[in-house]
Design an enzyme around this catalytic site. Structure first.
Site, PDB file in Angstrom:
ATOM      1  N   PRO A   9       2.016  -5.082  -8.332  1.00 56.94           N
ATOM      2  CG  PRO A   9       3.070  -6.541  -7.103  1.00 56.94           C
ATOM      3  CD  PRO A   9       2.750  -6.249  -8.362  1.00 56.94           C
ATOM      4  CG  ASN A  10       3.477  -1.836  -3.859  1.00 58.59           C
ATOM      5  OD1 ASN A  10       2.690  -1.654  -2.923  1.00 58.59           O
ATOM      6  ND2 ASN A  10       4.613  -2.370  -3.896  1.00 58.59           N
ATOM      7  NE  ARG A  17       5.325   2.306  -5.387  1.00 59.20           N
ATOM      8  CZ  ARG A  17       5.952   1.482  -6.250  1.00 59.20           C
ATOM      9  NH1 ARG A  17       5.236   1.190  -7.241  1.00 59.20           N
ATOM     10  NH2 ARG A  17       6.816   0.779  -5.957  1.00 59.20           N
ATOM     11  CE1 TYR A  22       7.789   4.115  -9.708  1.00 59.39           C
ATOM     12  CE2 TYR A  22       7.691   4.237  -7.367  1.00 59.39           C
ATOM     13  CZ  TYR A  22       8.180   3.772  -8.301  1.00 59.39           C
ATOM     14  OH  TYR A  22       9.122   2.677  -7.963  1.00 59.39           O
ATOM     15  CG  ASN A  73       4.994  -1.203 -14.208  1.00 59.48           C
ATOM     16  OD1 ASN A  73       5.885  -1.779 -13.628  1.00 59.48           O
ATOM     17  ND2 ASN A  73       5.168   0.187 -13.917  1.00 59.48           N
ATOM     18  CB  ALA A  76       8.839  -5.234  -6.438  1.00 58.86           C
ATOM     19  CD  GLU A  97       9.294  -6.251 -17.303  1.00 56.46           C
ATOM     20  OE1 GLU A  97       8.996  -7.285 -17.650  1.00 56.46           O
ATOM     21  OE2 GLU A  97      10.244  -5.713 -16.641  1.00 56.46           O
ATOM     22  CG  HIS A  99       9.955  -1.145 -15.412  1.00 58.10           C
ATOM     23  ND1 HIS A  99       9.522  -1.735 -14.519  1.00 58.10           N
ATOM     24  CD2 HIS A  99      10.492  -1.990 -16.163  1.00 58.10           C
ATOM     25  CE1 HIS A  99       9.617  -3.240 -14.456  1.00 58.10           C
ATOM     26  NE2 HIS A  99      10.203  -3.016 -15.745  1.00 58.10           N
ATOM     27  NE  ARG A 106      13.721   3.816  -8.286  1.00 52.34           N
ATOM     28  CZ  ARG A 106      12.576   3.306  -8.161  1.00 52.34           C
ATOM     29  NH1 ARG A 106      11.558   2.831  -9.063  1.00 52.34           N
ATOM     30  NH2 ARG A 106      12.228   3.374  -6.807  1.00 52.34           N
TER      31      ARG A 106
HETATM   32  C1  DQA Z   1       8.498   0.139 -11.327  1.00 49.06           C
HETATM   33  C2  DQA Z   1      10.036  -0.005 -10.755  1.00 49.06           C
HETATM   34  C3  DQA Z   1      10.021  -1.283  -9.843  1.00 49.06           C
HETATM   35  O1  DQA Z   1      11.421  -1.527  -9.557  1.00 49.06           O
HETATM   36  C4  DQA Z   1       9.207  -0.872  -8.638  1.00 49.06           C
HETATM   37  O2  DQA Z   1       9.292  -2.045  -7.655  1.00 49.06           O
HETATM   38  C5  DQA Z   1       7.959  -0.557  -8.853  1.00 49.06           C
HETATM   39  C6  DQA Z   1       7.554   0.362 -10.168  1.00 49.06           C
HETATM   40  C7  DQA Z   1       8.266   1.272 -12.108  1.00 49.06           C
HETATM   41  O3  DQA Z   1       7.394   1.346 -12.775  1.00 49.06           O
HETATM   42  O4  DQA Z   1       9.210   2.212 -12.436  1.00 49.06           O
HETATM   43  O5  DQA Z   1       6.921  -0.894  -8.347  1.00 49.06           O
HETATM   44  O6  DQA Z   1       8.072  -0.989 -12.003  1.00 49.06           O
END
Ligand code: DQA
Length: 143
Positions: A9-10, A17, A22, A73, A76, A97, A99, A106
């Site tokens: 997501p996102n 964003r 990021y 990745n 959230a 995984e 990030h 954070r």
């Molecule tokens: C993330 C970190 C997560 O906490 C966040 O919700 C994301 C991006 C990262 O790539 O740093 O959507 O996975």
């Protein structure tokens, strides 16, 4: 060797964003960077992104045959999704995984890592280079 790269997501909004967290590069930039490196490494790469937990799980279930490793990745969902963790574990494949940000530096709720329990390794805070590190690592798993 075939590697599945999943973004949750996102992550389709990368570039727009929260660029201070990021960066300013997009998902398309990320995927073309990975495709170039995969070509050098002789890896067949399949990149997918979804905002939906069930879609990610369907892809893991469906794409797992013929896949040697998963780089994910989960966005959230990393902090909440037992269902995604189960799918990753159930794939029987090595999972890395990634990030982009350092989730441990954070908000406290981001320190809860649910899907990471199903991963062989977690890379957090290296920006897009985290995906490259994951790609380099999976070559060491080649039969
Ligand atoms: C993330 C970190 C997560 O906490 C966040 O919700 C994301 C991006 C990262 O790539 O740093 O959507 O996975």
């Amino acid at each position: 060797m075939r590697v599945l790269v999943l973004n949750g997501p996102n992550l389709g909004s990368l570039g727009r964003r929260e660029p201070e967290v990021y960066g300013s590069r997009t998902l398309a930039d990320l995927e073309s960077m990975l495709a170039a490196r995969a070509a050098e490494l002789g890896i067949q790469l399949h990149c997918l992104q979804s905002n939906h937990e069930g879609q990610l799980i369907d892809w893991i279930e469906r794409e797992v045959v013929g896949t040697d490793a998963i780089i994910i990745n989960p966005g959230a969902l990393s902090h909440t999704s037992l269902a995604l963790a189960d799918a990753l574990r159930g794939s029987g494949k090595p999972v890395i995984e990634v990030h982009i940000s350092n989730v441990f530096a954070r908000e406290p709720e981001r320190r809860q890592m649910v899907t990471a329990a199903a991963a062989k390794a977690v890379i957090s805070g290296l920006g897009f280079d985290g995906y490259l590190a994951a790609l380099n690592f999976v070559t060491t798993l080649r039969a």
